[in-house]
Design a protein around this motif. Structure first.
Motif, short mmCIF file in Angstrom:
data_model
loop_
_atom_site.label_atom_id
_atom_site.label_comp_id
_atom_site.label_asym_id
_atom_site.label_seq_id
_atom_site.Cartn_x
_atom_site.Cartn_y
_atom_site.Cartn_z
N ASN A 286 -0.54 14.72 35.18
CA ASN A 286 -1.19 14.93 33.88
C ASN A 286 -1.18 13.69 32.99
O ASN A 286 -0.98 13.79 31.77
CB ASN A 286 -0.55 16.10 33.13
N SER A 346 -8.22 7.90 24.16
CA SER A 346 -7.34 8.88 24.79
C SER A 346 -5.99 8.99 24.07
O SER A 346 -5.46 10.07 23.87
CB SER A 346 -7.10 8.51 26.25
N ASN A 350 -6.50 13.77 20.40
CA ASN A 350 -5.81 14.86 21.09
C ASN A 350 -6.79 15.78 21.81
O ASN A 350 -6.48 16.31 22.88
CB ASN A 350 -4.96 15.66 20.11
N GLN A 351 -7.98 15.99 21.23
CA GLN A 351 -8.97 16.85 21.86
C GLN A 351 -9.43 16.26 23.20
O GLN A 351 -9.58 16.98 24.20
CB GLN A 351 -10.17 17.02 20.93
N LYS A 352 -9.63 14.95 23.22
CA LYS A 352 -10.02 14.26 24.45
C LYS A 352 -8.92 14.41 25.51
O LYS A 352 -9.19 14.65 26.69
CB LYS A 352 -10.24 12.77 24.14
N LYS A 353 -7.68 14.29 25.08
CA LYS A 353 -6.54 14.40 25.99
C LYS A 353 -6.47 15.80 26.60
O LYS A 353 -6.27 15.96 27.81
CB LYS A 353 -5.25 14.09 25.23
N GLN A 354 -6.67 16.83 25.77
CA GLN A 354 -6.62 18.21 26.26
C GLN A 354 -7.74 18.50 27.25
O GLN A 354 -7.55 19.23 28.23
CB GLN A 354 -6.69 19.20 25.08
N GLN A 355 -8.92 17.91 27.01
CA GLN A 355 -10.03 18.08 27.94
C GLN A 355 -9.70 17.45 29.29
O GLN A 355 -10.02 18.02 30.35
CB GLN A 355 -11.30 17.44 27.38
N THR A 356 -9.04 16.31 29.26
CA THR A 356 -8.62 15.65 30.51
C THR A 356 -7.66 16.55 31.28
O THR A 356 -7.79 16.70 32.50
CB THR A 356 -7.94 14.30 30.21
N PHE A 357 -6.72 17.17 30.59
CA PHE A 357 -5.76 18.06 31.25
C PHE A 357 -6.48 19.24 31.91
O PHE A 357 -6.14 19.64 33.03
CB PHE A 357 -4.73 18.58 30.25
N GLN A 358 -7.48 19.80 31.23
CA GLN A 358 -8.24 20.92 31.81
C GLN A 358 -9.00 20.47 33.06
O GLN A 358 -9.06 21.20 34.06
CB GLN A 358 -9.22 21.46 30.77
N GLN A 361 -6.85 20.14 36.05
CA GLN A 361 -6.52 21.44 36.63
C GLN A 361 -7.61 21.86 37.62
O GLN A 361 -7.33 22.38 38.71
CB GLN A 361 -6.38 22.48 35.51
#
Length: 393
Positions: A286, A346, A350-358, A361
């Motif tokens: 991640n 990045s 924080n929104q960009k980071k969360q999209q990367t995590f999704q 997955q």
């Protein structure tokens, strides 16, 4: 059971070591005694192989870039073929390393056709093949192909190969990776500190084409974020001196480490990295990343204008889902300014980071289930039984 394994470069040495460990584990369960001779590197030697030739330093990407390695590659290929002629194994296992392995596979097909050849992690013809010639050669001499990508399996199966998709071995490897908290505690990184991993090179050519732009970007990021610290895990110990010199030249607050790649990755907030296997390792932990790659401009021109080559993506993270999960900056787009922009977005968005995590997955679903190396090892050892039966018949 005598197995000959052929692979090269840093990533091949890692994959070879993982499969050797699994082969030994499965051989014990099956009551087999294994003898493994290989082209590889230190990791494979540590896993129990007798190394016939060290190929971990022999690797390049591109036409002109390959020229310095032509003679070393031919010499190690000849050495392997001479060994195979004198000591025919029960099975040959090829791992990536396209040019030498095409020669070895063709030799086996023509001179030792009764010895099965297994290709594990086949060349990425499904991504960048210009013609079907090499695909047909691979299918012709390969008795069993063990694919790590779903698209790889579909491509080679449609070309006539006997294919089993086993999944990606990094799924197994990253099971033992520490958590972010454990890694930071081990490396002495405070929870609030910003840790950025730099991965400029696993090949000699990348010190020339990638390190300067990556370090220039790091210099700018450091000016914008004074609390940042850079962590650089060495892929080869030979690279320590040039990397240390570049750190001093660019005035970076950076730590160079050897043998602690998992800890460095797990502790990172972001990575600036060359394209390759490391992209998947970072994704499985991640860690957001920007992928960078440059070739000699002449090589790039030949590939585009004469060979008419094009690739959908360079990073395996993006190739798995055939869309851009992580930004790729290739050739002319690989500038310090573009790298800095991607990194800052990045790190601060924080929104960009969360999209990367999704997206990571989603990517994980394409890598298979844990137990990849054991599945591959069982398939390889099973080849002995099928060969014995066909010989009796």
């Amino acid at each position: 059971m005598r197995i000959f394994i052929s692979t090269g470069e840093v990533s091949g040495d890692l994959q070879g070591a993982l499969i050797i460990t699994a082969l030994k584990r499965q051989a014990v369960a099956a009551g087999l005694e294994l003898e493994i001779v290989a082209l590889g590197g230190e990791k494979m030697a540590a896993a129990g192989a007798t190394i016939l030739g060290d190929t971990s330093h022999i690797g390049s990407m591109g036409i002109l870039e390959a020229l310095p390695y032509l003679v070393p590659t031919l010499l190690v290929q000849r050495k392997a073929i001479a060994f195979l002629k004198q000591h025919p194994p029960d099975l040959v296992l090829l791992i990536d390393y396209m040019s030498p392995n095409l020669g070895i596979g063709t030799y086996m097909q023509q001179n030792l056709p009764d010895v099965p050849v297994v290709y594990y992690i086949a060349p990425q013809e499904w991504v960048w093949s210009i013609s079907l010639r090499n695909t047909h050669r691979i299918v012709g001499f390969t008795k069993k192909l063990l694919a790590i990508f779903p698209e790889e399996a579909r491509y080679y199966r449609s070309s006539g190969a006997d294919v089993t998709w086993v999944g990606h071995p990094l799924i197994d490897r990253m099971q033992s990776a520490p958590s972010r908290q454990e890694a930071r505690a081990k490396l002495g990184i405070a929870d609030e500190a910003i840790a950025v991993t730099l991965l400029p090179a696993s090949r000699q050519q990348e010190l020339k084409y990638l390190l300067p732009i990556i370090f220039q970007a790091a210099q700018t990021i450091q000016a914008k974020l004074p609390e940042v610290h850079f962590w650089i895990p060495l892929s080869l110990e030979d690279f320590r001196q040039p990397i240390a010199a570049a750190i001093e030249r660019y005035g970076l607050r950076a730590t160079v480490l050897s043998g602690q790649q998992k800890e460095v990755f797990a502790a990172a907030d972001f990575a600036i990295t060359k394209s390759g296997t490391v992209n998947l390792e970072l994704a499985l932990l991640n860690v957001p990343q920007v992928v960078v790659y440059r070739l000699n401009p002449i090589t790039a021109w030949i590939a585009r204008k004469i060979l008419k080559g094009s690739i959908p993506f360079a990073s395996p993270v993006n190739l798995l889902v055939m869309r851009e999960i992580v930004p790729e900056l290739l050739q002319e787009a690989a500038t310090a300014e573009n790298i800095t922009q991607a990194a800052m977005e990045s790190l601060l968005n924080n929104q960009k980071k969360q999209q990367t995590f999704q997206d990571y997955q989603e990517m994980r679903q394409c890598l298979g289930e844990v137990g990849v190396c054991d599945r591959a090892a069982r398939e390889i050892l099973q080849m002995r039984k099928s060969t014995e039966i066909s010989t009796i018949v």
